[in-house]
Scaffold this motif. Structure first.
Motif, PDB file in Angstrom:
ATOM      1  N   ILE A 121       0.843  -1.199   0.000  1.00 42.49           N
ATOM      2  CA  ILE A 121       0.000   0.000   0.000  1.00 42.49           C
ATOM      3  C   ILE A 121       0.879   1.250   0.000  1.00 42.49           C
ATOM      4  O   ILE A 121       0.772   2.120   0.872  1.00 42.49           O
ATOM      5  CB  ILE A 121      -0.981   0.012   1.190  1.00 42.49           C
ATOM      6  CG1 ILE A 121      -1.690  -1.334   1.309  1.00 42.49           C
ATOM      7  CG2 ILE A 121      -1.995   1.115   1.048  1.00 42.49           C
ATOM      8  CD1 ILE A 121      -2.660  -1.408   2.466  1.00 42.49           C
ATOM      9  N   GLY A 122       1.788   1.340  -0.964  1.00 42.41           N
ATOM     10  CA  GLY A 122       2.751   2.421  -0.982  1.00 42.41           C
ATOM     11  C   GLY A 122       2.528   3.454  -2.070  1.00 42.41           C
ATOM     12  O   GLY A 122       1.620   3.343  -2.896  1.00 42.41           O
ATOM     13  N   ILE A 123       3.387   4.469  -2.056  1.00 43.59           N
ATOM     14  CA  ILE A 123       3.378   5.516  -3.069  1.00 43.59           C
ATOM     15  C   ILE A 123       4.813   5.755  -3.508  1.00 43.59           C
ATOM     16  O   ILE A 123       5.772   5.326  -2.860  1.00 43.59           O
ATOM     17  CB  ILE A 123       2.778   6.835  -2.546  1.00 43.59           C
ATOM     18  CG1 ILE A 123       3.583   7.375  -1.357  1.00 43.59           C
ATOM     19  CG2 ILE A 123       1.309   6.646  -2.166  1.00 43.59           C
ATOM     20  CD1 ILE A 123       3.159   8.755  -0.900  1.00 43.59           C
ATOM     21  N   CYS A 124       4.970   6.457  -4.609  1.00 41.40           N
ATOM     22  CA  CYS A 124       6.284   6.875  -5.066  1.00 41.40           C
ATOM     23  C   CYS A 124       6.112   8.047  -6.018  1.00 41.40           C
ATOM     24  O   CYS A 124       4.989   8.398  -6.399  1.00 41.40           O
ATOM     25  CB  CYS A 124       7.047   5.726  -5.735  1.00 41.40           C
ATOM     26  SG  CYS A 124       6.324   5.146  -7.282  1.00 41.40           S
ATOM     27  N   ASP A 125       7.234   8.650  -6.422  1.00 41.14           N
ATOM     28  CA  ASP A 125       7.171   9.713  -7.424  1.00 41.14           C
ATOM     29  C   ASP A 125       6.942   9.094  -8.798  1.00 41.14           C
ATOM     30  O   ASP A 125       7.003   7.873  -8.963  1.00 41.14           O
ATOM     31  CB  ASP A 125       8.469  10.525  -7.406  1.00 41.14           C
ATOM     32  CG  ASP A 125       9.655   9.690  -7.871  1.00 41.14           C
ATOM     33  OD1 ASP A 125      10.010   9.758  -9.052  1.00 41.14           O
ATOM     34  OD2 ASP A 125      10.208   8.949  -7.042  1.00 41.14           O
ATOM     35  N   ASP A 126       6.665   9.939  -9.776  1.00 37.76           N
ATOM     36  CA  ASP A 126       6.287   9.421 -11.101  1.00 37.76           C
ATOM     37  C   ASP A 126       7.451   8.811 -11.869  1.00 37.76           C
ATOM     38  O   ASP A 126       7.248   8.274 -12.965  1.00 37.76           O
ATOM     39  CB  ASP A 126       5.603  10.507 -11.936  1.00 37.76           C
ATOM     40  CG  ASP A 126       6.442  11.766 -12.062  1.00 37.76           C
ATOM     41  OD1 ASP A 126       7.613  11.759 -11.646  1.00 37.76           O
ATOM     42  OD2 ASP A 126       5.916  12.773 -12.573  1.00 37.76           O
ATOM     43  N   GLN A 127       8.667   8.864 -11.324  1.00 36.20           N
ATOM     44  CA  GLN A 127       9.805   8.171 -11.914  1.00 36.20           C
ATOM     45  C   GLN A 127      10.185   6.925 -11.117  1.00 36.20           C
ATOM     46  O   GLN A 127      11.129   6.224 -11.493  1.00 36.20           O
ATOM     47  CB  GLN A 127      11.014   9.113 -11.998  1.00 36.20           C
ATOM     48  CG  GLN A 127      10.779  10.360 -12.830  1.00 36.20           C
ATOM     49  CD  GLN A 127      10.406  10.043 -14.264  1.00 36.20           C
ATOM     50  OE1 GLN A 127      11.107   9.256 -14.920  1.00 36.20           O
ATOM     51  NE2 GLN A 127       9.337  10.633 -14.753  1.00 36.20           N
ATOM     52  N   GLY A 128       9.485   6.676 -10.031  1.00 41.86           N
ATOM     53  CA  GLY A 128       9.768   5.505  -9.211  1.00 41.86           C
ATOM     54  C   GLY A 128      11.128   5.543  -8.553  1.00 41.86           C
ATOM     55  O   GLY A 128      11.755   4.501  -8.339  1.00 41.86           O
ATOM     56  N   LEU A 129      11.592   6.745  -8.178  1.00 48.55           N
ATOM     57  CA  LEU A 129      12.912   6.879  -7.565  1.00 48.55           C
ATOM     58  C   LEU A 129      12.859   6.829  -6.046  1.00 48.55           C
ATOM     59  O   LEU A 129      13.653   6.139  -5.408  1.00 48.55           O
ATOM     60  CB  LEU A 129      13.563   8.192  -8.013  1.00 48.55           C
ATOM     61  CG  LEU A 129      13.858   8.302  -9.507  1.00 48.55           C
ATOM     62  CD1 LEU A 129      14.317   9.713  -9.861  1.00 48.55           C
ATOM     63  CD2 LEU A 129      14.906   7.279  -9.923  1.00 48.55           C
ATOM     64  N   LEU A 130      11.933   7.587  -5.444  1.00 47.50           N
ATOM     65  CA  LEU A 130      11.785   7.624  -3.996  1.00 47.50           C
ATOM     66  C   LEU A 130      10.453   6.983  -3.626  1.00 47.50           C
ATOM     67  O   LEU A 130       9.403   7.403  -4.123  1.00 47.50           O
ATOM     68  CB  LEU A 130      11.846   9.067  -3.488  1.00 47.50           C
ATOM     69  CG  LEU A 130      11.760   9.271  -1.969  1.00 47.50           C
ATOM     70  CD1 LEU A 130      12.878   8.524  -1.247  1.00 47.50           C
ATOM     71  CD2 LEU A 130      11.801  10.757  -1.621  1.00 47.50           C
ATOM     72  N   CYS A 131      10.488   5.984  -2.774  1.00 53.85           N
ATOM     73  CA  CYS A 131       9.307   5.170  -2.477  1.00 53.85           C
ATOM     74  C   CYS A 131       9.002   5.190  -0.982  1.00 53.85           C
ATOM     75  O   CYS A 131       9.900   5.294  -0.152  1.00 53.85           O
ATOM     76  CB  CYS A 131       9.530   3.716  -2.918  1.00 53.85           C
ATOM     77  SG  CYS A 131      10.131   3.525  -4.610  1.00 53.85           S
ATOM     78  N   PHE A 132       7.713   5.061  -0.692  1.00 50.65           N
ATOM     79  CA  PHE A 132       7.276   4.944   0.698  1.00 50.65           C
ATOM     80  C   PHE A 132       6.224   3.848   0.762  1.00 50.65           C
ATOM     81  O   PHE A 132       5.308   3.795  -0.067  1.00 50.65           O
ATOM     82  CB  PHE A 132       6.677   6.260   1.209  1.00 50.65           C
ATOM     83  CG  PHE A 132       6.147   6.164   2.620  1.00 50.65           C
ATOM     84  CD1 PHE A 132       6.962   6.453   3.701  1.00 50.65           C
ATOM     85  CD2 PHE A 132       4.841   5.755   2.870  1.00 50.65           C
ATOM     86  CE1 PHE A 132       6.489   6.344   5.007  1.00 50.65           C
ATOM     87  CE2 PHE A 132       4.356   5.645   4.168  1.00 50.65           C
ATOM     88  CZ  PHE A 132       5.184   5.941   5.238  1.00 50.65           C
ATOM     89  N   ALA A 133       6.341   2.970   1.756  1.00 50.29           N
ATOM     90  CA  ALA A 133       5.352   1.916   1.949  1.00 50.29           C
ATOM     91  C   ALA A 133       5.414   1.445   3.395  1.00 50.29           C
ATOM     92  O   ALA A 133       6.267   1.874   4.177  1.00 50.29           O
ATOM     93  CB  ALA A 133       5.587   0.748   0.989  1.00 50.29           C
ATOM     94  N   LEU A 134       4.521   0.546   3.723  1.00 49.59           N
ATOM     95  CA  LEU A 134       4.409   0.027   5.079  1.00 49.59           C
ATOM     96  C   LEU A 134       4.938  -1.396   5.142  1.00 49.59           C
ATOM     97  O   LEU A 134       4.662  -2.211   4.256  1.00 49.59           O
ATOM     98  CB  LEU A 134       2.949   0.062   5.527  1.00 49.59           C
ATOM     99  CG  LEU A 134       2.613  -0.518   6.899  1.00 49.59           C
ATOM    100  CD1 LEU A 134       3.300   0.299   7.997  1.00 49.59           C
ATOM    101  CD2 LEU A 134       1.105  -0.522   7.116  1.00 49.59           C
TER     102      LEU A 134
END
Length: 289
Positions: A66-79
């Motif tokens: 259930i994560g998100i990231c920037d539109d280039q997939g460089l910086l990611c956040f998830a649980l």
């Protein structure tokens, strides 16, 4: 709310404000895909199984819970989650490969995407995490045993949710502006008794530096600079994320939790292979700016 979202859409389309820069672009599964397949025979399922995912660095994307990231997939956040019963952290969804499932590939998890505005100004999802040990081996063995004319063996069939012994884990993202995001995580015990649950929100950079094309190495570090800390409440910890093309971002962690750092590198020792430039001990540590 609808008027506000229409205004954000107009800002994105007319004023080119980056409302779409951050969104639910983080893949549910990157392991076992043709994007990460470097096998000589093109057997993506076998060359990058789920068991490797926690130990091998992806090249072309990332995955998460259930994560998100920037539109280039460089910086990611998830649980990430741990119930003190599983042998590994729950960092990504589990599923069967094309050869393991009696009806082909199939995810064996229960999760629900509940809300998402067009600009991703608000996102909400729910994951149901068992309190008992996740039956990884049982799911593979029983589905592999069954024939094509038999029903699939589902996670619910294993009895892992008996007596409602699971957690509802809700994750919400709300944007104050295109690049200022509030993240709220709510865990609810649905079972009849107390049970342990560790929540590990995770921020990381996709590994773009190990492949011989991009040598700029990003940095994540805990902030200890007094002038910076004076501008935030005392019960927060700060993480600074710096990338040579994406820029600088900050993660503010309410409640001042312990911060752990590790490299997004392949663990060659566990995988039993020699990958130049990829080996790491995977030991967590604290890094400070």
């Amino acid at each position: 709310m609808m008027h506000a979202e229409r205004h954000r859409l107009s800002e994105a389309d007319v004023q080119h404000k980056p409302w779409y820069r951050w969104g639910p672009y983080l893949a549910e599964r990157q392991w076992g895909t043709v994007r990460e397949d470097y096998s000589p025979s093109g057997t993506a399922w076998d060359s990058f199984p789920h068991d490797h995912a926690r130990s091998r660095a992806y090249r072309w994307g990332e995955d998460g819970l259930i994560g998100i990231c920037d539109d280039q997939g460089l910086l990611c956040f998830a649980l990430a989650l741990w119930n003190e019963a599983d042998p590994i952290l729950k960092e990504r969804f589990f599923g069967l490969t094309g050869t393991e499932g009696n009806h082909g590939e199939d995810v064996k998890e229960y999760y629900f995407f509940l809300d998402n505005t067009p600009t991703h100004s608000y996102m909400k999802a729910l994951y149901k995490y068992p309190q008992r040990a996740f039956p990884y081996t049982e799911l593979v063995a029983e589905n592999r045993r069954r024939g094509r004319n038999e029903p699939e063996y589902e996670l619910l069939d294993t009895g892992v949710f008996t007596e409602d012994r699971y957690f509802d884990v809700m994750v919400e993202y709300a944007k104050v502006d295109p690049e200022d995001i509030l993240i709220r995580m709510t865990a609810t015990n649905r079972g009849p008794a107390s049970a342990p649950l560790h929540l590990l929100p995770t921020l990381w950079f996709r590994n773009t530096w190990s492949w011989g094309r991009d040598y700029g190495r990003p940095v994540l570090c805990a902030v200890r600079d007094e002038s910076t800390l004076q501008r935030i409440p005392t019960d927060f910890h700060l993480v600074r994320a710096m990338h040579h093309t994406l820029g600088e971002y900050w993660l503010a962690c309410e409640g001042a939790p312990e911060l752990l750092f590790t490299g997004n590198e392949s663990n060659a020792e566990r995988l039993g292979v020699c990958r130049t430039g990829h080996a790491t001990s995977k030991m967590a540590s604290t890094m400070q700016c």
